[in-house]
Motif scaffolding. Sequence first.
Motif, PDB file in Angstrom:
ATOM      1  N   THR A 426       0.828  -1.213   0.000  1.00 54.59           N
ATOM      2  CA  THR A 426       0.000   0.000   0.000  1.00 54.59           C
ATOM      3  C   THR A 426       0.860   1.258   0.000  1.00 54.59           C
ATOM      4  N   ALA A 427       2.169   1.084  -0.279  1.00 53.73           N
ATOM      5  CA  ALA A 427       3.111   2.205  -0.179  1.00 53.73           C
ATOM      6  C   ALA A 427       2.844   3.289  -1.207  1.00 53.73           C
ATOM      7  N   ASP A 428       2.235   2.910  -2.351  1.00 56.58           N
ATOM      8  CA  ASP A 428       2.088   3.872  -3.445  1.00 56.58           C
ATOM      9  C   ASP A 428       0.716   4.529  -3.515  1.00 56.58           C
ATOM     10  N   ILE A 429      -0.156   4.268  -2.535  1.00 57.62           N
ATOM     11  CA  ILE A 429      -1.459   4.939  -2.539  1.00 57.62           C
ATOM     12  C   ILE A 429      -1.506   5.947  -1.396  1.00 57.62           C
ATOM     13  N   ALA A 430      -2.344   6.939  -1.559  1.00 60.54           N
ATOM     14  CA  ALA A 430      -2.411   8.027  -0.583  1.00 60.54           C
ATOM     15  C   ALA A 430      -2.993   7.541   0.736  1.00 60.54           C
ATOM     16  N   GLU A 431      -2.671   8.251   1.798  1.00 60.52           N
ATOM     17  CA  GLU A 431      -3.281   7.950   3.085  1.00 60.52           C
ATOM     18  C   GLU A 431      -4.787   8.181   3.015  1.00 60.52           C
ATOM     19  N   GLY A 432      -5.522   7.423   3.801  1.00 56.40           N
ATOM     20  CA  GLY A 432      -6.968   7.616   3.852  1.00 56.40           C
ATOM     21  C   GLY A 432      -7.710   6.311   4.030  1.00 56.40           C
ATOM     22  N   LEU A 433      -9.025   6.370   3.877  1.00 58.60           N
ATOM     23  CA  LEU A 433      -9.904   5.226   4.072  1.00 58.60           C
ATOM     24  C   LEU A 433     -10.193   4.562   2.734  1.00 58.60           C
ATOM     25  N   TYR A 434     -10.078   3.233   2.701  1.00 54.99           N
ATOM     26  CA  TYR A 434     -10.331   2.459   1.491  1.00 54.99           C
ATOM     27  C   TYR A 434     -11.252   1.288   1.817  1.00 54.99           C
ATOM     28  N   LEU A 435     -11.860   0.761   0.777  1.00 58.44           N
ATOM     29  CA  LEU A 435     -12.651  -0.456   0.910  1.00 58.44           C
ATOM     30  C   LEU A 435     -11.904  -1.576   0.211  1.00 58.44           C
ATOM     31  N   LEU A 436     -11.560  -2.625   0.956  1.00 57.39           N
ATOM     32  CA  LEU A 436     -10.936  -3.805   0.376  1.00 57.39           C
ATOM     33  C   LEU A 436     -12.033  -4.805   0.045  1.00 57.39           C
ATOM     34  N   GLU A 437     -11.985  -5.281  -1.193  1.00 58.54           N
ATOM     35  CA  GLU A 437     -12.980  -6.248  -1.657  1.00 58.54           C
ATOM     36  C   GLU A 437     -12.268  -7.509  -2.126  1.00 58.54           C
ATOM     37  N   LEU A 438     -12.733  -8.648  -1.645  1.00 60.73           N
ATOM     38  CA  LEU A 438     -12.248  -9.948  -2.090  1.00 60.73           C
ATOM     39  C   LEU A 438     -13.372 -10.605  -2.879  1.00 60.73           C
ATOM     40  N   SER A 439     -13.102 -10.950  -4.152  1.00 60.51           N
ATOM     41  CA  SER A 439     -14.171 -11.476  -5.002  1.00 60.51           C
ATOM     42  C   SER A 439     -13.681 -12.657  -5.832  1.00 60.51           C
ATOM     43  N   ARG A 440     -14.621 -13.496  -6.235  1.00 59.40           N
ATOM     44  CA  ARG A 440     -14.331 -14.597  -7.141  1.00 59.40           C
ATOM     45  C   ARG A 440     -14.212 -14.065  -8.571  1.00 59.40           C
ATOM     46  N   LYS A 441     -13.735 -14.913  -9.463  1.00 61.79           N
ATOM     47  CA  LYS A 441     -13.544 -14.494 -10.853  1.00 61.79           C
ATOM     48  C   LYS A 441     -14.867 -14.203 -11.561  1.00 61.79           C
ATOM     49  N   ASN A 442     -15.968 -14.788 -11.064  1.00 60.68           N
ATOM     50  CA  ASN A 442     -17.267 -14.508 -11.681  1.00 60.68           C
ATOM     51  C   ASN A 442     -17.908 -13.228 -11.152  1.00 60.68           C
ATOM     52  N   GLY A 443     -17.188 -12.519 -10.264  1.00 58.54           N
ATOM     53  CA  GLY A 443     -17.684 -11.253  -9.735  1.00 58.54           C
ATOM     54  C   GLY A 443     -18.347 -11.350  -8.377  1.00 58.54           C
ATOM     55  N   GLU A 444     -18.583 -12.573  -7.885  1.00 57.82           N
ATOM     56  CA  GLU A 444     -19.223 -12.725  -6.574  1.00 57.82           C
ATOM     57  C   GLU A 444     -18.304 -12.199  -5.473  1.00 57.82           C
ATOM     58  N   VAL A 445     -18.828 -11.316  -4.643  1.00 53.54           N
ATOM     59  CA  VAL A 445     -18.038 -10.713  -3.572  1.00 53.54           C
ATOM     60  C   VAL A 445     -18.041 -11.634  -2.361  1.00 53.54           C
ATOM     61  N   ILE A 446     -16.838 -11.962  -1.854  1.00 55.01           N
ATOM     62  CA  ILE A 446     -16.691 -12.838  -0.704  1.00 55.01           C
ATOM     63  C   ILE A 446     -16.640 -12.048   0.592  1.00 55.01           C
ATOM     64  N   SER A 447     -15.957 -10.895   0.567  1.00 55.50           N
ATOM     65  CA  SER A 447     -15.776 -10.120   1.793  1.00 55.50           C
ATOM     66  C   SER A 447     -15.448  -8.688   1.439  1.00 55.50           C
ATOM     67  N   THR A 448     -15.902  -7.759   2.275  1.00 56.61           N
ATOM     68  CA  THR A 448     -15.497  -6.348   2.178  1.00 56.61           C
ATOM     69  C   THR A 448     -15.103  -5.867   3.567  1.00 56.61           C
ATOM     70  N   GLU A 449     -14.131  -4.971   3.610  1.00 55.32           N
ATOM     71  CA  GLU A 449     -13.688  -4.442   4.878  1.00 55.32           C
ATOM     72  C   GLU A 449     -13.046  -3.071   4.667  1.00 55.32           C
ATOM     73  N   LYS A 450     -13.338  -2.154   5.577  1.00 55.64           N
ATOM     74  CA  LYS A 450     -12.720  -0.824   5.513  1.00 55.64           C
ATOM     75  C   LYS A 450     -11.286  -0.901   6.012  1.00 55.64           C
ATOM     76  N   ILE A 451     -10.370  -0.304   5.260  1.00 57.23           N
ATOM     77  CA  ILE A 451      -8.948  -0.303   5.585  1.00 57.23           C
ATOM     78  C   ILE A 451      -8.456   1.134   5.677  1.00 57.23           C
ATOM     79  N   MET A 452      -7.755   1.446   6.763  1.00 58.85           N
ATOM     80  CA  MET A 452      -7.148   2.763   6.910  1.00 58.85           C
ATOM     81  C   MET A 452      -5.668   2.678   6.581  1.00 58.85           C
ATOM     82  N   VAL A 453      -5.211   3.522   5.632  1.00 57.76           N
ATOM     83  CA  VAL A 453      -3.811   3.567   5.236  1.00 57.76           C
ATOM     84  C   VAL A 453      -3.158   4.787   5.868  1.00 57.76           C
ATOM     85  N   ASN A 454      -2.131   4.552   6.667  1.00 57.77           N
ATOM     86  CA  ASN A 454      -1.350   5.617   7.288  1.00 57.77           C
ATOM     87  C   ASN A 454       0.129   5.406   6.958  1.00 57.77           C
ATOM     88  N   HIS A 455       0.756   6.391   6.340  1.00 57.72           N
ATOM     89  CA  HIS A 455       2.187   6.279   6.018  1.00 57.72           C
ATOM     90  C   HIS A 455       3.029   6.948   7.083  1.00 57.72           C
TER      91      HIS A 455
END
Length: 455
Positions: A426-455
Amino acid sequence: HTMNTVHNARKIRQFEAYSKKLNKLIGSGQLDSLSNTQLHRLKVKINRLYAQVSHMIHTIRLQKIVGAAWIFLCFSSVQESRAQTFAPGVVNPFGLTSVSTGANLPVFTDLDGDGDLDVLTLEAGGAFMYFENTGTVSAPAFGAPVTNPFQLSTLAEFSGKPTLADLDNDGDLDLMVGIYTGVYYADMRYYENTGNSTAPAFAAPVSAPFGILPGYYHSFPVFGDLDQDGDYDIINGGYYGEIFFHENTGSVTAPAFSNNAGSLLSLSDANFVAVPTMGDLDNDGDLDLLHGDGNALVYREDLSALSQLAQFATPVMSPFGLDTVANAQALTPTLGDLDNDGDLDLLVGTSGPGQSHFIYYENTSPLNVEVPGKNPLVHIAPNPVHDVLTIQYDNNGEAFTLSFYNLLGERVISENMYTIITKVSTADIAEGLYLLELSRKNGEVISTEKIMVNH
């Protein structure tokens, strides 16, 4: 059947059109040009259409239609859930009648076990008044008040707020009441329900129950599990604005309460007459605090993570557009879903000279887009993250896609996950709040979680 098909197709076309409009605004960078009112109306419209069409088409197609706006709405739904909206107050709705003396301390509760919310209140003279809901779970109607029901009797002492919970885990609701004993001291009275969940019968009151020490002047308790250990703790408000925390150090069947100061929960005192209630007002799974402070209401959000002891934010006066109440010396709030629409409505008892009323504030917050939440099988650390995030998920050899989205719904990281443990920079993205999404190849979403990036 044909009419339903035509109606459904029209709703889906409307949903596609509004989603396309929002995506165009996001893609062109024109989203910020909308006024808050325009943006709110657009999101509410898409939210309501989403709720209407979600049963008509597959979730994967829904997500493809909404596109980047799906992530944007996921964030905005969290923000809007924190910004609850309430309709203007209605005095003595649904057949409720004013209490004739100077105090009115109500609580929502289902005392007769029929699935709807009744109201139990205490008035300044020490009498219990019970308003049975003779309507339905979505259309309440309250009967005439019954004084001292269920073998209760008028308290000799000046009364505080009642609160109910199944303290002994026998399937019915027990009662705790704060009282003023005189000479500046307050106490609690415990009434065990020796009846059952549909026909309560309360035993004689027990003073200073379960190790709770007397406080000063008045006592306004409310039950809630504030340390996520499965039993009921107590937040106790006082006449001069004191707020105390009594942790249940016993068990679900044999409670025993500590006598801790509110500072353990980062709770500062209010200014005057703090009468509390609790409910999940920001839809994050924990209990937030709403209490009176004289003729105003105060909101304190619980900022802790689940499974941790509550830690309350800086108090917000007159939250969610809830104004002060003229001529009231104290406000007693209670929260419950009175109209069965999935959110918490608010009933406030007023205390002051002459008659004291009920004021009802319907929660009119818009429907939110439902998105998959965190999958308990997906382990992500650290969060907040500095440079490298580790994701662990037993994918059984199946390939997954990891995506990071910013607050505008733009995907800033996309990587394939082939192994159980994957590390993402995550070194190359700006600090802030992001949504991490884990999905299958057919587009089905397995999990979402808010991630805070602090450098």
